[in-house]
Design an enzyme around this catalytic site. Structure first.
Site, short mmCIF file in Angstrom:
data_model
loop_
_atom_site.label_atom_id
_atom_site.label_comp_id
_atom_site.label_asym_id
_atom_site.label_seq_id
_atom_site.Cartn_x
_atom_site.Cartn_y
_atom_site.Cartn_z
N VAL A 15 11.59 9.10 -0.96
CA VAL A 15 10.23 9.26 -1.46
C VAL A 15 9.94 8.26 -2.57
O VAL A 15 8.83 7.73 -2.69
CB VAL A 15 10.00 10.71 -1.97
CG1 VAL A 15 8.61 10.85 -2.59
CG2 VAL A 15 10.16 11.71 -0.83
N CYS A 16 10.97 7.96 -3.37
CA CYS A 16 10.78 7.12 -4.56
C CYS A 16 10.16 5.75 -4.26
O CYS A 16 9.19 5.37 -4.94
CB CYS A 16 12.11 6.96 -5.29
SG CYS A 16 12.75 8.52 -5.96
N PRO A 17 10.64 4.98 -3.29
CA PRO A 17 10.01 3.67 -3.07
C PRO A 17 8.55 3.77 -2.63
O PRO A 17 7.74 2.90 -2.95
CB PRO A 17 10.88 3.01 -1.99
CG PRO A 17 11.60 4.14 -1.33
CD PRO A 17 11.79 5.17 -2.39
#
Length: 211
Positions: free
Chosen positions: A50-52
């Site tokens: 999810v982070c990128p």
């Protein structure tokens, strides 16, 4: 304890620029000394999933934040070197190549600990004194909006699987800026261009009479 209405902690943290420069960034001073608002967003970990998507979403809106006199700063507990490796990894390989805002590297977890956003619980064995850590010991998806005086005017924390809506932070900045400029308050679902209201009984009556 909630930070809204209070000054953001003033502490210098290692950070990485998109050019590979290791920096020291004090978020409070970035706001006050540059007379800018700051959006600081924490994410759990580099090279995850999810982070990128979030880092690229903030990058795609970077010009909109700049129009609003707002600096964007990312943050996690990864090291500056790991940030740099991720910055040099192509987007189609899960990397954040193309991100231009700085990313804090709070490896000692000092600021994240001060903010209370770590997924970490410590239990001490009374007999042995041994400390047992449970949790991932990385940050939740916390977001702080800080004004030109270093005061926090918004904070929110998402659990790790839930990504953020970047447009909502732009809306919040618009609303707070409207309050700063006009002294009016912004009702539910307010967006730039909509009517605000005076903070009194006549104001709310006038608002509802037109909605």
């Amino acid at each position: 304890m909630p930070l809204v209405g209070k000054k953001f902690p003033s502490v210098a943290i290692d950070a990485m620029s998109d050019m590979g420069d290791t920096l020291k960034i004090d978020v409070y001073k970035e706001a006050v000394e540059n007379k800018k608002k700051v959006l600081l967003f924490w994410y759990p970990k580099d090279f995850t999933f999810v982070c990128p998507t979030e880092l690229h979403a903030f990058q795609e809106a970077i010009q909109e934040f700049e129009k609003r006199n707002t600096l964007v700063i990312g943050a996690s507990c990864d090291s500056a070197e790991v940030h740099f490796a991720w910055l040099n990894t192509p987007k189609d390989n899960g990397g954040i190549e193309g991100v231009t805002y700085p990313i804090l590297a709070d490896t000692h977890r000092y600021l994240a600990g001060e903010l209370g956003i770590l997924d970490a619980d410590y239990e001490v064995n009374d007999e042995t004194g041994e400390v047992k850590l449970s949790g991932s010991n990385v940050s939740y998806r916390a977001t702080y909006l800080i004004d030109e005086d270093g005061k926090v005017f918004h904070e929110s924390v998402n659990d790790m699987p839930v990504g953020r809506n970047v447009q909502e932070y732009l809306r919040l900045i618009d609303a707070y800026t409207h309050v700063q400029k006009h002294g009016e308050v912004c009702p539910a679902n307010w967006e730039e261009g909509k009517k605000a209201m005076n903070a009194d009984r006549e104001g709310v009556a006038a608002y509802f009479s037109h909605n």
